[in-house]
Design a protein around this motif. Structure first.
Motif, short mmCIF file in Angstrom:
data_model
loop_
_atom_site.label_atom_id
_atom_site.label_comp_id
_atom_site.label_asym_id
_atom_site.label_seq_id
_atom_site.Cartn_x
_atom_site.Cartn_y
_atom_site.Cartn_z
N GLU A 220 36.95 37.30 24.30
CA GLU A 220 37.74 36.99 23.02
C GLU A 220 39.17 37.98 23.06
O GLU A 220 39.99 37.96 22.30
CB GLU A 220 37.29 37.27 21.44
CG GLU A 220 36.77 38.70 21.26
CD GLU A 220 35.35 39.01 21.51
OE1 GLU A 220 34.93 39.97 21.00
OE2 GLU A 220 34.65 38.34 22.49
N VAL A 221 38.92 38.99 24.19
CA VAL A 221 40.17 40.02 24.28
C VAL A 221 41.37 39.35 25.02
O VAL A 221 41.24 38.82 25.93
CB VAL A 221 39.65 41.24 25.07
CG1 VAL A 221 40.85 41.97 25.50
CG2 VAL A 221 38.49 42.05 24.32
N ASP A 222 42.41 39.45 24.15
CA ASP A 222 43.79 38.75 25.00
C ASP A 222 44.03 39.83 26.00
O ASP A 222 45.01 40.76 25.99
CB ASP A 222 44.87 38.59 23.99
CG ASP A 222 45.95 37.78 24.42
OD1 ASP A 222 46.50 37.96 25.67
OD2 ASP A 222 46.65 37.18 23.44
N LEU A 223 43.87 39.39 27.29
CA LEU A 223 44.08 40.27 28.49
C LEU A 223 45.63 40.26 28.59
O LEU A 223 46.19 41.61 28.68
CB LEU A 223 43.62 39.57 29.72
CG LEU A 223 41.88 39.22 29.66
CD1 LEU A 223 41.70 38.94 31.18
CD2 LEU A 223 41.32 40.72 29.55
N LYS A 224 46.40 39.52 28.40
CA LYS A 224 48.06 39.44 28.64
C LYS A 224 48.61 40.28 27.42
O LYS A 224 49.43 40.93 27.71
CB LYS A 224 48.56 38.09 28.64
CG LYS A 224 48.01 37.27 29.91
CD LYS A 224 48.62 35.74 29.97
CE LYS A 224 48.37 35.38 31.34
NZ LYS A 224 48.96 33.68 31.63
N GLN A 225 48.12 40.18 26.20
CA GLN A 225 48.54 40.86 25.05
C GLN A 225 48.36 42.41 25.41
O GLN A 225 49.17 43.25 25.13
CB GLN A 225 48.11 40.47 23.82
CG GLN A 225 48.59 41.36 22.68
CD GLN A 225 50.11 41.04 22.51
OE1 GLN A 225 50.72 39.97 22.69
NE2 GLN A 225 50.86 42.39 22.19
N ALA A 226 47.06 42.67 25.96
CA ALA A 226 46.74 44.16 25.98
C ALA A 226 47.75 44.79 27.31
O ALA A 226 48.10 45.96 27.13
CB ALA A 226 45.25 44.24 26.53
N THR A 227 47.99 43.90 28.06
CA THR A 227 48.82 44.47 29.37
C THR A 227 50.19 44.58 28.84
O THR A 227 50.79 45.65 29.24
CB THR A 227 48.46 43.56 30.52
OG1 THR A 227 47.11 43.48 30.85
CG2 THR A 227 49.51 44.05 31.50
N ALA A 228 50.46 43.84 27.99
CA ALA A 228 51.90 43.92 27.45
C ALA A 228 51.99 44.86 26.55
O ALA A 228 52.94 45.68 26.58
CB ALA A 228 52.60 42.62 26.78
N ALA A 229 51.12 45.60 26.01
CA ALA A 229 51.05 46.63 25.21
C ALA A 229 51.10 47.88 26.15
O ALA A 229 51.60 48.97 25.74
CB ALA A 229 49.62 46.90 24.31
N LEU A 230 50.31 47.99 27.27
CA LEU A 230 50.29 48.99 28.35
C LEU A 230 51.75 49.07 28.64
O LEU A 230 52.31 50.33 28.97
CB LEU A 230 49.14 48.64 29.40
CG LEU A 230 47.74 48.96 28.99
CD1 LEU A 230 47.20 48.47 30.30
CD2 LEU A 230 47.50 50.52 29.10
N ARG A 231 52.17 48.11 29.05
CA ARG A 231 53.74 48.12 29.74
C ARG A 231 54.68 48.89 28.46
O ARG A 231 55.51 49.50 28.85
CB ARG A 231 54.23 46.73 30.19
CG ARG A 231 53.55 46.25 31.19
CD ARG A 231 53.84 44.88 31.66
NE ARG A 231 55.23 44.81 31.94
CZ ARG A 231 55.92 43.88 32.74
NH1 ARG A 231 55.33 42.72 33.24
NH2 ARG A 231 57.43 44.12 33.02
#
Length: 392
Positions: A220-231
């Motif tokens: 259920e983790v949104d991988l793209k959203q998490a990566t956007a937060a990292l960026r």
């Protein structure tokens, strides 16, 4: 009739193909063109030495690692007497495949479909990339090096269809220099449940570009959203995205790597990614080498039991490291409180030195028993909550 067909042309398959071709065997390397695995791209000095990697493949040399906790605590760890090398998988994997071809391996472009057997031997059925038609290659042995959800492992090896894995995602971006909190000479590893509830996120420099990504077992983790937060946290939101990639990363070596007949596994297909760190390139190449050794032994002796050598040789050297890393992941990745304590533990100079000595040399450091004792006591104190997370 080939001696060995290797399915999958990543670091494991390409290494096996080169080793077997150099030893005089007739080898085919079957690979899907254009597939790039999401990967931070970190390699240790031991890999560079053991596998003769040329300088031009190293796009960056990292001498500091930053650990970031859920509360934003930052621990910078200097990498003494060494470095972390960075490669770009788009170019690194192709370099390995080309080197295997120069050694004598024949490259075949297509997608594995199945293995068939008849009175004349083993045939690997694949779909030709150019025509879309099914074709076959005859062989004596097969090495399955086709990734974490390996079709060869699924079809041929007991347990090969049940390997646990993390889904990893990353974005390769343009990052020409120091921008925001991004440092092109430092690797950032983010232990934060908002990024990944059970693994970690990373920001790894690749010279003029960078790999920003994360992984999780939770679907259920949104991988793209998490990566956007990292960026965003590193000030890299406005950097141009070059490419995006996702793929499974295995979490545990399979109990068996061969089918007792004519197939042996290597790399992610055998589950050889280090727990906790997710490091896979070095272990994939070692897996390719031991699979090649086992295949060569089987071809020479005619004994199918020699295929077991692949797992035996690998685990003899790396089983203890994998066990320690698995224990660390199980202990510290389960909650943000535990992740906070883990980053706090990384303040310890002995932890820092022993960690990177083990990383660079790929073996546990046994030369300083008192340091191990101190680390063990501090580790137990954190797990038992006898000290606050901020304790250093």
């Amino acid at each position: 009739m080939y001696d060995v067909i290797i399915v999958g042309g990543g670091p494991a398959g390409a290494t096996a193909a080169e080793d077997l071709a150099r030893s005089g065997h007739l080898v085919a390397l079957l690979d899907r063109a254009g597939r790039i695995k999401p990967c931070g791209g970190a390699i240790p000095p031991r890999l560079i030495a053991d596998f003769d990697i040329p300088e031009e493949q190293i796009v960056a040399r990292i001498r500091t690692a930053r650990m970031i906790s859920p509360t934003g605590r930052k621990v910078d760890i200097p990498i003494e007497n060494g470095f972390v090398g960075m490669v770009d998988r788009e170019h690194f994997d192709e370099f390995l495949r080309c080197r295997a071809a120069r050694a004598g391996a024949e490259r075949v472009t297509g997608t594995y479909r199945r293995i068939e057997r008849d009175g004349e031997g083993v045939r690997v059925i694949y779909r030709d990339k150019a025509t879309g038609e099914e074709r076959s290659l005859s062989t004596r042995l097969v090495i399955g090096a086709d990734g974490a959800r390996s079709g060869v492992a699924r079809d041929e090896v007991p347990g090969g269809d049940r390997i646990p894995y993390v889904v990893a995602y990353h974005e390769i971006i343009e990052a020409p220099g120091a921008v925001g909190d991004y440092d092109p000479t430092r690797c950032d590893v983010v232990y934060d449940g908002r990024i990944s509830p059970d693994f970690y996120g990373w920001v790894f420099p690749h010279g003029a570009s960078a790999s920003v990504g994360m992984g999780s077992m939770q679907r259920e983790v949104d991988l793209k959203q998490a990566t956007a937060a990292l960026r965003a946290a590193s000030g890299l939101t406005e950097c141009r995205t070059i490419r995006r990639e996702g793929a499974p990363i295995p979490l545990k070596p399979l109990e068996r790597w061969d089918n007792g007949r004519d197939v042996v596994l290597a790399g992610d297909a055998a589950g050889v990614v280090a727990p906790s760190s997710g490091e896979g390139i070095y272990y994939a190449m070692v897996g390719g080498r031991v699979a090649a050794t086992a295949a060569a032994a089987c071809l020479t002796s005619g004994r199918v039991k020699d295929l077991r050598l692949a797992r035996h040789l690998f685990m003899r050297e790396h089983k203890t490291v994998f066990r320690v890393l698995a224990s660390m992941q199980n202990a510290y990745y389960r909650s943000d409180e535990r992740r906070e304590r883990f980053v706090s533990l990384c303040h310890d100079v002995d932890v820092q030195r022993l960690t990177f000595e083990a990383y660079m040399n790929k073996k546990l450091v046994r030369a300083r028993p008192m340091a191990h004792l101190k680390i063990g006591i501090k580790n137990l104190a954190h797990l038992a909550r006898l000290v606050p997370p901020a304790h250093t």
